[in-house]
Design a protein around this motif. Structure first.
Motif, mmCIF file in Angstrom:
data_model
loop_
_atom_site.group_PDB
_atom_site.id
_atom_site.type_symbol
_atom_site.label_atom_id
_atom_site.label_comp_id
_atom_site.label_asym_id
_atom_site.label_seq_id
_atom_site.Cartn_x
_atom_site.Cartn_y
_atom_site.Cartn_z
ATOM 1 N N THR A 232 -10.503 -31.257 43.173
ATOM 2 C CA THR A 232 -9.441 -31.513 44.196
ATOM 3 C C THR A 232 -9.453 -30.342 45.455
ATOM 4 O O THR A 232 -10.236 -29.202 45.230
ATOM 5 C CB THR A 232 -8.048 -31.239 43.648
ATOM 6 O OG1 THR A 232 -7.894 -29.925 43.042
ATOM 7 C CG2 THR A 232 -7.626 -32.138 42.355
ATOM 8 N N THR B 122 -12.873 -28.935 37.126
ATOM 9 C CA THR B 122 -14.302 -28.804 37.082
ATOM 10 C C THR B 122 -14.773 -27.200 37.261
ATOM 11 O O THR B 122 -15.630 -26.968 36.865
ATOM 12 C CB THR B 122 -14.837 -29.500 38.522
ATOM 13 O OG1 THR B 122 -14.122 -28.907 39.658
ATOM 14 C CG2 THR B 122 -14.588 -31.025 38.590
ATOM 15 N N ASP B 123 -13.797 -26.332 37.610
ATOM 16 C CA ASP B 123 -13.982 -24.899 37.639
ATOM 17 C C ASP B 123 -13.274 -24.335 36.244
ATOM 18 O O ASP B 123 -13.812 -23.442 35.864
ATOM 19 C CB ASP B 123 -13.380 -24.264 38.964
ATOM 20 C CG ASP B 123 -14.309 -24.128 40.124
ATOM 21 O OD1 ASP B 123 -15.452 -23.867 39.931
ATOM 22 O OD2 ASP B 123 -13.654 -24.524 41.201
ATOM 23 N N LEU B 124 -12.066 -24.642 36.145
ATOM 24 C CA LEU B 124 -11.173 -24.048 35.209
ATOM 25 C C LEU B 124 -11.747 -23.856 33.739
ATOM 26 O O LEU B 124 -12.022 -23.135 33.037
ATOM 27 C CB LEU B 124 -9.942 -24.751 34.997
ATOM 28 C CG LEU B 124 -8.916 -24.177 34.224
ATOM 29 C CD1 LEU B 124 -8.509 -22.700 34.388
ATOM 30 C CD2 LEU B 124 -7.446 -25.049 34.489
ATOM 31 N N VAL C 286 -2.168 -23.823 36.145
ATOM 32 C CA VAL C 286 -2.335 -25.222 36.837
ATOM 33 C C VAL C 286 -3.720 -25.689 36.407
ATOM 34 O O VAL C 286 -4.644 -25.212 36.567
ATOM 35 C CB VAL C 286 -2.008 -25.149 38.329
ATOM 36 C CG1 VAL C 286 -2.248 -26.673 38.868
ATOM 37 C CG2 VAL C 286 -0.706 -24.787 38.470
ATOM 38 N N GLY D 89 -8.690 -30.712 38.771
ATOM 39 C CA GLY D 89 -9.824 -31.630 38.301
ATOM 40 C C GLY D 89 -10.391 -31.046 37.004
ATOM 41 O O GLY D 89 -11.214 -31.516 36.407
HETATM 42 C C1 LIG Z 1 -21.431 -29.523 38.560
HETATM 43 C C2 LIG Z 1 -20.607 -28.708 39.686
HETATM 44 C C3 LIG Z 1 -20.951 -28.975 40.973
HETATM 45 C C4 LIG Z 1 -20.175 -28.316 41.880
HETATM 46 N N1 LIG Z 1 -20.318 -28.155 43.065
HETATM 47 C C5 LIG Z 1 -19.720 -27.591 44.233
HETATM 48 C C6 LIG Z 1 -19.910 -27.843 45.494
HETATM 49 O O1 LIG Z 1 -21.037 -28.478 46.006
HETATM 50 N N2 LIG Z 1 -19.369 -27.104 46.371
HETATM 51 C C7 LIG Z 1 -18.156 -26.240 45.748
HETATM 52 O O2 LIG Z 1 -17.527 -25.804 46.720
HETATM 53 N N3 LIG Z 1 -17.700 -26.285 44.498
HETATM 54 C C8 LIG Z 1 -18.378 -26.845 43.809
HETATM 55 N N4 LIG Z 1 -18.124 -27.013 42.442
HETATM 56 C C9 LIG Z 1 -16.878 -26.128 42.189
HETATM 57 C C10 LIG Z 1 -15.592 -26.897 41.845
HETATM 58 O O3 LIG Z 1 -16.024 -28.319 41.699
HETATM 59 C C11 LIG Z 1 -14.602 -26.792 43.106
HETATM 60 O O4 LIG Z 1 -14.352 -25.901 43.259
HETATM 61 C C12 LIG Z 1 -13.326 -28.020 42.907
HETATM 62 O O5 LIG Z 1 -12.872 -28.094 44.208
HETATM 63 C C13 LIG Z 1 -12.481 -27.304 41.925
HETATM 64 O O6 LIG Z 1 -11.196 -28.396 42.050
HETATM 65 P P1 LIG Z 1 -10.599 -28.754 40.483
HETATM 66 O O7 LIG Z 1 -9.525 -29.622 40.940
HETATM 67 O O8 LIG Z 1 -11.701 -29.207 39.621
HETATM 68 O O9 LIG Z 1 -9.937 -27.416 40.082
HETATM 69 P P2 LIG Z 1 -9.697 -26.739 38.607
HETATM 70 O O10 LIG Z 1 -10.840 -26.562 38.061
HETATM 71 O O11 LIG Z 1 -8.776 -27.533 38.070
HETATM 72 O O12 LIG Z 1 -8.905 -25.432 38.885
HETATM 73 C C14 LIG Z 1 -9.591 -24.295 39.683
HETATM 74 C C15 LIG Z 1 -8.664 -23.196 39.836
HETATM 75 O O13 LIG Z 1 -7.553 -23.634 40.886
HETATM 76 C C16 LIG Z 1 -6.170 -23.422 40.003
HETATM 77 N N5 LIG Z 1 -5.558 -24.441 40.534
HETATM 78 C C17 LIG Z 1 -5.951 -25.777 40.812
HETATM 79 N N6 LIG Z 1 -4.957 -26.405 41.503
HETATM 80 C C18 LIG Z 1 -4.089 -25.424 41.696
HETATM 81 C C19 LIG Z 1 -2.831 -25.816 42.327
HETATM 82 N N7 LIG Z 1 -2.280 -26.788 42.848
HETATM 83 N N8 LIG Z 1 -1.962 -24.433 42.349
HETATM 84 C C20 LIG Z 1 -2.280 -23.396 41.609
HETATM 85 N N9 LIG Z 1 -3.301 -23.025 41.165
HETATM 86 C C21 LIG Z 1 -4.250 -24.330 41.109
HETATM 87 C C22 LIG Z 1 -6.510 -23.652 38.447
HETATM 88 O O14 LIG Z 1 -5.684 -22.875 37.749
HETATM 89 C C23 LIG Z 1 -8.026 -22.794 38.588
HETATM 90 O O15 LIG Z 1 -7.814 -21.463 38.313
HETATM 91 C C24 LIG Z 1 -18.840 -27.478 41.395
HETATM 92 C C25 LIG Z 1 -18.656 -27.591 40.233
HETATM 93 C C26 LIG Z 1 -19.329 -28.168 39.234
HETATM 94 C C27 LIG Z 1 -19.083 -28.110 37.598
#
Ligand SMILES: Cc1cc2nc3c(=O)[nH]c(=O)nc-3n(C[C@H](O)[C@H](O)[C@H](O)COP(=O)(O)OP(=O)(O)OC[C@H]3O[C@@H](n4cnc5c(N)ncnc54)[C@H](O)[C@@H]3O)c2cc1C
Length: 292
Positions: free
Chosen positions: A108, A33-35, A28, A31
């Motif tokens: 997210t 941002t991690d993936l 999945v 956003g």
């Molecule tokens: C510059 C930067 C700053 C950041 N600062 C912070 C911070 O201050 N605090 C913090 O906690 N984190 C931080 N992060 C990490 C990141 O932004 C968070 O963990 C964010 O909430 C991940 O959400 P996403 O929607 O981008 O997930 P994604 O990157 O899209 O997914 C992350 C993981 O979850 C899985 N996934 C996502 N949604 C689902 C779903 N519904 N069902 C099953 N699997 C799923 C994906 O396959 C992947 O393995 C930062 C990252 C960056 C790049």
């Protein structure tokens, strides 16, 4: 790195069928941002990215005593929601201190949970509010306590054919207060050295009837300091109780030394910050005239 295929599904059923057939080969994407970083570092090399943005997993609703947030709800959505601001202030504070606005627009709730970082900022407040999560697969849905989800850094009980669809937060009982504190190397754009969330509830006679102390970056998974909570429950709050609970919470941690901080510093700061959050919650519950 071979580029994965990308599909924007139009229904949850379609996504679940793909997960059933392809398991971990299909990931999945929310956003991203991690993936994206993990794909770059080859932690994951999925063949297919499944985007559920068209599936309405970004809704927020409150009924029957609980707030329901779709897994694709972004941090910016939470910050813009007046009801969440009133009902779940510690979660909102965690969103406020999270990265910067561009990341908050993309990141997210579901991604923060599934990523399973021990330092994830949203998890301690969600656990302090006794969040439940809904995992869907083509076999049906299961609901479990968020506290039971994590098994290690980046590791969870989610099966390869499952998708996180919803986060459910029971409303806090009356006479409750909650806090979130994050310690990083900077005030913004910092990964937590320690983060924590507290929830206290007072009973009819003014004693603590329920307590949650949840610590992040203090152990391989987000940690409930249950022994520290037990020191508070059933007692009237006092400076001595608060101090003892803070010491106990620190004892329950097993942090690592890494580039951000030493184990010793994390242990010491846990005690300082738990004390600070307990005192702040106590103030919110009506304590006056505190002299520090
Ligand atoms: C510059 C930067 C700053 C950041 N600062 C912070 C911070 O201050 N605090 C913090 O906690 N984190 C931080 N992060 C990490 C990141 O932004 C968070 O963990 C964010 O909430 C991940 O959400 P996403 O929607 O981008 O997930 P994604 O990157 O899209 O997914 C992350 C993981 O979850 C899985 N996934 C996502 N949604 C689902 C779903 N519904 N069902 C099953 N699997 C799923 C994906 O396959 C992947 O393995 C930062 C990252 C960056 C790049």
């Amino acid at each position: 790195m071979n580029s994965p295929q990308y599909i924007a599904v139009e229904s949850l059923g379609e996504a679940l069928k793909i997960k059933q057939e392809q398991g971990a080969h299909a990931r999945v994407i929310a956003g991203a941002t991690d993936l994206i970083l993990r794909m770059r570092d080859r932690v994951f090399s999925p063949k297919l990215l499944v985007d559920l943005r068209q599936v309405s997993l970004d809704t927020i609703s409150c009924h029957a005593g609980e707030m329901r947030l779709g897994a694709y709800v972004t941090l910016s959505q939470i910050l813009a929601d007046d009801e969440i601001t009133v009902l779940f202030p510690a979660l909102v504070e965690a969103c406020r201190q999270f990265a910067g606005p561009p990341i908050r627009n993309l990141a997210t709730l579901g991604g923060n949970i599934v990523n399973a970082s021990p330092a994830a900022d949203l998890v301690p407040p969600l656990m302090a509010y006794d969040a439940n999560i809904v995992l869907a697969s083509s076999a049906g849905e299961r609901v479990l306590a968020l506290a039971e989800f994590f098994t290690g850094p980046g590791q969870t009980v989610m099966q390869a054919d499952e998708i996180l669809t919803q986060i459910r937060l029971p409303l806090m009982p009356p006479d409750s207060a909650s806090w979130f504190i994050k310690l990083g190397q900077r005030r913004s754009m910092a990964i937590s050295i320690i983060n924590l969330s507290i929830r206290l509830t007072l009973g009819a006679k003014g004693a603590v009837s329920d307590a949650r102390i949840v610590l992040g970056a203090a152990a391989p998974t987000p940690l409930r300091a249950v022994a520290a909570e037990a020191l508070l429950i059933g007692k009237e709050l006092s400076d001595q109780q608060v101090d003892q609970a803070a010491v106990e919470a620190s004892r329950e941690t097993s942090p690592i030394t890494d580039v951000r901080a030493s184990r010793n510093y994390r242990e010491r700061m846990t005690q300082v910050l738990v004390r600070r959050a307990l005192l702040a919650s106590w103030d919110d519950l009506g304590r006056s005239g505190r002299n520090e």
